[in-house]
Design a protein around this motif. Structure first.
Motif: not given
Length: 191
Positions: A31-58
């Motif tokens: 038997s062996y013990n392993g440890y994983v330490n976890v911390n939060v960082i910012g996402a390397p990729l994010t998505f946002s609305l583009g300038p042409n994100n909506a046109a009704s019906g299209y």
């Protein structure tokens, strides 16, 4: 006396054999013990609305912390270009790649590309070709992105003629972003 010795030797031999056989079947576990330490960082990729994100019906675009959804309409046009419905922001340099693409529903799209404009280069990322989901492998090289924001467009060649307005098709693309190397790593699916 000799028979007793033979019997005694036979009993000793059988005992040793039984003990030896039992030892050979024994499991040995380390038997062996392993440890994983976890911390939060910012996402390397994010998505946002583009300038042409909506046109009704299209076109309509929605974003979430884990991805995006773009709803588009197709017609009997030879080509359709949905210009900049989405913005992809890289907080660190890395390589964008496609893990997997799946297509379901009616065959409405002959060819589809996600078009990422870096300002100095335009990446045409195939998603559907000849009506089929593009199959990617681990030997594919990623698309290099520096830290910054990039417009994403969709180029579509619909299957023509379109015969009904009551049908639909869904294209699901799983993207990866490697911040270390240009090679894609297939992310495992959850158990």
């Amino acid at each position: 006396m000799q028979n007793q010795n033979k019997a005694l030797y036979g009993l000793i031999a059988m005992t040793l054999l039984a003990v030896g056989f039992s030892l050979s079947l024994a499991d040995v576990i380390f038997s062996y013990n392993g440890y994983v330490n976890v911390n939060v960082i910012g996402a390397p990729l994010t998505f946002s609305l583009g300038p042409n994100n909506a046109a009704s019906g299209y076109v309509s675009t929605a974003v979430s912390p884990t991805g995006f959804t773009i709803n588009v309409a197709v017609t009997n046009a030879a080509e359709i270009y949905y210009y900049e419905p989405l913005v992809l922001t890289a907080s660190t340099s890395g390589y964008l790649y496609v893990n997997q693409v799946s297509v379901s529903g009616n065959n409405l799209i002959q060819n589809m590309y996600a078009v990422v404009n870096t300002g100095t280069q335009v990446y045409w990322i195939p998603l559907v070709e000849n009506g089929q989901a593009v199959q990617y492998s681990s030997s594919e090289t990623g698309y290099s992105l520096n830290q910054g924001s990039y417009y994403v467009s969709l180029w579509i060649e619909p299957t023509t003629p379109q015969s009904s307005t009551s049908v639909s098709e869904s294209i699901t693309a799983s993207f990866g972003y490697n911040v270390v190397a240009s090679s894609p790593i297939q992310a495992p699916t959850s158990p």
